[in-house]
Design a protein around this motif. Structure first.
Motif, short mmCIF file in Angstrom:
data_model
loop_
_atom_site.label_atom_id
_atom_site.label_comp_id
_atom_site.label_asym_id
_atom_site.label_seq_id
_atom_site.Cartn_x
_atom_site.Cartn_y
_atom_site.Cartn_z
N ARG A 3 37.08 18.36 20.35
CA ARG A 3 37.79 18.30 21.63
C ARG A 3 38.24 19.69 22.08
N GLN A 4 38.76 20.46 21.16
CA GLN A 4 39.20 21.82 21.48
C GLN A 4 38.02 22.68 21.95
N ASP A 16 37.17 21.64 25.52
CA ASP A 16 38.20 22.10 26.45
C ASP A 16 38.13 23.61 26.67
N LYS A 17 37.64 24.33 25.69
CA LYS A 17 37.60 25.79 25.77
C LYS A 17 36.41 26.29 26.57
N GLU A 77 39.32 16.47 16.59
CA GLU A 77 40.18 17.37 17.36
C GLU A 77 39.53 18.73 17.55
N GLU A 78 38.80 19.20 16.55
CA GLU A 78 38.08 20.48 16.69
C GLU A 78 37.01 20.39 17.77
#
Length: 442
Positions: free
Chosen positions: A199-200, A203-204, A196-197
């Protein structure tokens, strides 16, 4: 006629000849898509090839302590696969089309490029857009690339003399800042990060409004624009990424680090100073100062440390301007039995000579001519032209520097070079790393 005057006349004649060679301006077209993606097109008819170069404004300095190496990790992960490209086939698609591909990560940016026969340009653009919009970040891909990064770290450090030099140089020079760690990051940070990190992070930062796409080569411009709009236009923009505030504290006293590694074959002495970012005008004078000190075998450091006194096998200096700061460093690999104090004294005296007496007219003309030649020759390469266009646009905010930056070098004076030596190479700002040869008998 004295030898000095004869040499000076030759240099002046060479300078006149070099200046007479017109620098051919690089033609380009720049525009933005509605989603904020900066697009630059450059025509080069020298070969029936095309190149896509995608630059993202994300590097290791945008990371935080405890989660380093993410930008470099994505340099690998972006070749895994997308929702529409089978895992592990991006390189096969490009090489099968007769092309080459690569990527790199630095402190301030990450870039990706494809170079293909011009009739395969659509393929390259599609793949680049796919991994911006549809990159697959799952457990298989992440775990595969964790192993790849671990192996890269292993090859870099284990059994390799001076493999940690860059790490120790930046850790000492930029202590307490985001420039303290190298782009490759730390293995434990990548190991402990969750999917998840990652992915974030994607996305950022991997957004069209945080990127610059340069396409060059033997282009059909109208068709190229259609493909860019078709493949990149639908990608949604994101919010402007929050940037980590990089604060470089004022250094008031020197720092020193002693490194003891079994693989160190000879003593190495590294000395560095914090300088300026690449937008600062002093960066040009510092670059020419480095050329005076170590630009070839006739340079000051080589002549004294290697040729005349023979206290070092290698001796050089280099400047590295970055987005928020810069460094100026000296590196010397000492001959066996030579004390660090001997190397340190020689470098200190060479710095003082420039600070107190400046540089000669011969040295000045030599480094100017060399810079003009290297600058002009560099733009004979399509790769270099596209990289420069992207960097000047995204990082400098001034794309036309591709045609005017040489003027900034040519406007540097001898007094400027002396001034930056006085201003930045101060004892209180000095950072020293010493690689000690360990006693194998102890």
């Amino acid at each position: 006629m004295t030898q000095r005057l004869f040499t000076l006349l030759l240099l002046l004649l060479f300078a006149a000849s070099a200046n007479a060679q017109d620098f051919t301006p690089i033609q380009y077209e720049e525009y933005k898509l509605d989603n904020g993606l900066t697009v630059i097109l450059h025509i080069d008819r020298t070969a029936p090839t095309a190149m896509t170069y995608c630059l993202y404004r994300i590097g290791s300095k945008d990371e935080v302590e405890g989660r380093t190496g993410f930008a470099h990790f994505f340099e690998h992960l972006m070749f895994e696969g997308t929702e529409n490209i089978e895992r592990g086939t991006i390189d096969k698609l490009i090489t099968g089309a007769g092309g080459v591909l690569n990527a790199s990560t630095s402190f301030d940016q990450t870039d990706y490029f494809f170079k293909v026969p011009v009739h395969q340009l659509e393929l390259a653009l599609w793949i680049e857009s796919e991994r911006m919009m549809h990159l697959v970040i799952d457990s298989l891909g992440v775990e595969t690339q964790r192993k790849v990064v671990k192996e890269e770290l292993k090859q870099r450090y284990e059994g390799r003399p001076f493999g940690t030099l860059g790490d120790n140089l930046f850790k000492t020079t930029f202590k307490g800042t985001q420039y303290e760690w190298m782009p490759i990051g730390l293995a434990q940070d990548i190991n402990s990060a969750s999917i998840e990190e990652f992915r974030q992070f994607h996305d950022k930062y991997y957004l069209p409004n945080n990127a610059c796409l340069v396409v060059g080569g033997d282009l059909d411009v109208a068709q190229t624009k259609k493909w860019i709009e078709q493949y990149f236009g639908p990608i949604p923009a994101g919010p402007e990424p929050d940037r980590v505030d990089v604060v470089i504290p004022e250094q008031t006293e020197p720092r020193e680090l002693i490194v003891e590694e079994e693989v160190t074959p000879l003593p190495a002495y590294i000395e560095s100073y914090v300088t300026v970012d690449y937008r600062n005008e002093d960066a040009y004078a510092l670059d020419l100062l480095s050329d005076v000190l170590s630009g070839g075998k006739s340079s000051r450091l080589y002549q004294r440390l290697v040729d005349t006194e023979q206290i070092a096998l290698q001796a050089s200096s280099f400047g590295m301007p970055l987005d928020k700061a810069g460094l100026f460093s000296f590196i010397a690999i000492a001959n066996s039995g030579v004390e660090f104090a001997t190397i340190e004294k020689a470098i200190k005296e060479e710095i003082a000579k420039v600070q107190n007496d400046g540089i000669t007219e011969e040295e000045f003309m030599k480094v100017r001519n060399a810079k003009e030649t290297s600058f002009t020759r560099g733009f004979l390469s399509l790769d270099n032209k596209l990289r420069s266009l992207a960097s000047y646009s995204l990082n400098y905010g001034n794309t036309d520097l591709v045609n005017t930056e040489l003027e900034k070098y040519m406007s540097v004076t001898r007094e400027d070079i002396q001034r930056v030596a006085q201003k930045y190479l101060q004892p209180t700002r000095r950072n020293v790393v010493k690689y000690v040869v360990m006693d194998k008998n102890s």
